[in-house]
Motif scaffolding. Structure first.
Motif, short mmCIF file in Angstrom:
data_model
loop_
_atom_site.label_atom_id
_atom_site.label_comp_id
_atom_site.label_asym_id
_atom_site.label_seq_id
_atom_site.Cartn_x
_atom_site.Cartn_y
_atom_site.Cartn_z
N GLU A 119 0.82 -1.21 0.00
CA GLU A 119 0.00 0.00 0.00
C GLU A 119 0.85 1.25 0.00
O GLU A 119 0.53 2.24 -0.67
CB GLU A 119 -0.93 -0.01 1.23
N ASN A 120 1.97 1.24 0.74
CA ASN A 120 2.76 2.46 0.94
C ASN A 120 4.08 2.47 0.20
O ASN A 120 4.85 3.42 0.34
CB ASN A 120 3.01 2.68 2.44
N GLY A 121 4.37 1.43 -0.58
CA GLY A 121 5.63 1.44 -1.30
C GLY A 121 6.08 0.04 -1.69
O GLY A 121 5.34 -0.95 -1.56
N ILE A 122 7.32 -0.02 -2.17
CA ILE A 122 7.92 -1.26 -2.66
C ILE A 122 9.10 -1.60 -1.75
O ILE A 122 10.00 -0.78 -1.56
CB ILE A 122 8.40 -1.10 -4.11
N PHE A 123 9.10 -2.81 -1.21
CA PHE A 123 10.20 -3.26 -0.35
C PHE A 123 10.94 -4.39 -1.04
O PHE A 123 10.34 -5.36 -1.51
CB PHE A 123 9.67 -3.75 1.00
N VAL A 124 12.27 -4.25 -1.12
CA VAL A 124 13.13 -5.23 -1.79
C VAL A 124 14.08 -5.84 -0.78
O VAL A 124 14.72 -5.12 0.00
CB VAL A 124 13.93 -4.57 -2.93
N GLN A 125 14.17 -7.14 -0.78
CA GLN A 125 15.13 -7.85 0.09
C GLN A 125 15.87 -8.89 -0.74
O GLN A 125 15.26 -9.75 -1.37
CB GLN A 125 14.42 -8.53 1.25
N GLY A 126 17.21 -8.78 -0.75
CA GLY A 126 18.05 -9.74 -1.44
C GLY A 126 18.60 -10.76 -0.47
O GLY A 126 19.04 -10.41 0.63
#
Length: 490
Positions: free
Chosen positions: A300-307
């Motif tokens: 809803e509030n953004g894009i979260f990226v985890q590698g």
């Protein structure tokens, strides 16, 4: 062998088999997307297996993705095959990757998909051919909504509120310019809350960065125009990312695009080339020592990226805040993710504000809870000092963020000041003295209790639960300074 399956319902798990009159496969399942809301996809690029490795690195990463059961689908950013003209690589890819049977997969071709066997007078060799993606297209069935010269290899789709634009970068400069026009029209005609682009060769690089100039010149003006949220690329066999960029300059998160080289599950790992720091303002991994994959959550509030590495450790993680509404309109009064921090020092307290972006903020107002103004806080300052506070007292205020479009947002906060007074065994104790003060007269609720000297600590009697007005007369010779404190006995 291809089939279109139409009229599926959103958010439904479907069972299927494949076969013919002589053979029928085991049962498998796939789940369709929900019509809206948060989703997560897995990301990797350049599995590019050599003959002897048999896609084992990708198999390990894919198995972790399936076991962790977080991803709704998988993206692969090209170089799936080591040699696009050799069927053996594709055959082993489809045979070894069980994830393909149960998870939707979206791909783009890389430069290795364009390596075909050629016979020339000087001999025979594998040659990268611009515009060559026949072998890729024979193995992947994508939406046919791209330009005619890149049909099935450049395409787009909507997943919930996110537009995915998939670009085949294996073309001449003139065709790349035509692709950039198509990208511009695609984003314009498909307004979305988020826009994510996948291209094998990116606009920035930290290994082959000298080769990226044409892509930068051709594509970044389009990405800048639309403030694309995230551009993902492979090719470099490294992990790196920029800050938000617009016009090749670092900008606030909501004003630019993050460019991300997504790493690889292996087996090839490269070091960044000298000068790569000029291309990437933020680079997290100098050399990948094992394969990696990523999760990208679009919320809803953004894009979260985890590698993550194949062994499970975190390579890097970052967040891109939302910048559009569901209809694709640029937000004016977007959530600034205002952070309010208060440090107390005796009878003073220091307020510090921080936000993810100031581009649409006009100023802040410090207010009482009833909305009455205390102070306008300029966004160049972002701080305020409270003075002459009662010790050990609770204070409540609010910050009103005023945006350039004259809308505003209110965030409440509270803090408790430090105290020179404490309760030990139901007795009030003065445990710290002011500097340069010889002695104190102590009053509780205006009743005199005792006189304390600078080196003494006194208990001032039994206390019941309640609030107390503590008055301390600070004696400087013949001068008396009086200070009142509200002491909260809990």
């Amino acid at each position: 062998c291809r089939v279109d399956i139409n009229d599926l319902l959103p958010g439904v798990k479907y069972r299927y088999k494949v076969g013919n009159d002589d053979y029928l496969s085991d049962e498998y399942y796939f789940t369709t997307a929900n019509s809206n809301g948060e989703f997560t996809f897995a990301m990797m690029s350049d599995p590019q297996s050599l003959r002897t490795i048999n896609y084992s690195n990708m198999t390990l990463a894919a198995q972790r993705i399936m076991n962790e059961d977080k991803a709704d689908f998988l993206l692969i950013g090209g170089d799936i095959s080591e040699l696009g003209g050799v069927e053996d690589f594709y055959s082993r890819f489809f045979i070894t990757q069980n994830i393909l049977k149960e998870m939707p997969v979206s791909t783009v071709p890389g430069n290795h998909e364009a390596l075909l066997y050629e016979e020339v007078p000087a001999g025979s060799y594998y040659h990268e051919i611009a515009g060559e993606y026949r072998a890729y297209s024979a193995h992947f069935y994508n939406p046919s909504n791209g330009p005619d010269f890149s049909l099935n290899s450049s395409y787009y789709y909507k997943y919930n509120e996110c537009l995915f634009v998939m670009i085949n970068t294996q073309f001449s400069k003139n065709d790349l310019r035509n692709l950039a026009t198509w990208v511009d029209e695609t984003i314009t005609n498909n307004p979305s809350k988020y826009v994510i682009v996948m291209m094998h060769k990116g606009c920035f690089g930290n290994r082959y960065y000298g080769m990226m100039d044409d892509f930068n010149t051709i594509f970044t003006p389009v990405f800048d125009k639309h403030k694309v949220d995230l551009v993902m690329s492979g090719h470099d066999h490294t992990w790196a990312r920029t800050h938000a960029v617009n016009d090749n300059k670092n900008v606030a998160d909501v004003d630019g695009t993050v460019y991300w080289i997504v790493g690889t599950p292996g087996p090839k790992f490269y070091e960044p080339a000298p000068g790569a720091d000029k291309q990437f303002a933020y680079s997290t991994v100098d050399t990948l020592e094992e394969g990696c994959y990523s999760y990208v959550t679009v919320g809803e509030n953004g894009i979260f990226v985890q590698g993550l590495t194949i062994s499970g450790s975190i390579v890097d993680e970052f967040f891109i805040p939302v910048k559009r509404d569901n209809e694709g309109n640029q937000l004016e009064n977007y959530d600034t993710n205002l952070s309010i921090n208060v440090e107390t020092y005796g009878s003073t307290a220091l307020l510090d504000l921080s936000v993810n972006s100031l581009s649409n903020v006009d100023y802040f107002i410090l207010e009482n809870i009833d909305g009455s103004d205390i102070e306008v806080i300029d966004k160049d300052e972002m701080s305020y000092e409270f003075k002459d506070l009662y010790l050990n007292s609770k204070y409540e205020y609010q910050i009103r963020t005023v945006y350039k479009d004259e809308t505003n947002q209110v965030n409440r906060f509270e803090f408790i000041t430090e105290s020179y007074l404490s309760v030990q065994d139901n007795k009030l104790v003065v445990d710290k003295f002011m500097n340069n003060v010889a002695k104190y007269n102590i009053y509780i609720n205006n009743d005199y209790k005792d006189t304390l000297f600078i080196d003494e600590i006194y208990s001032l009697g039994d206390l019941k639960a309640g609030n107390y007005l503590i008055t301390i007369e600070q004696l400087y010779g013949n001068e008396v300074l009086t200070k009142d404190y509200i002491f909260l006995q809990r």
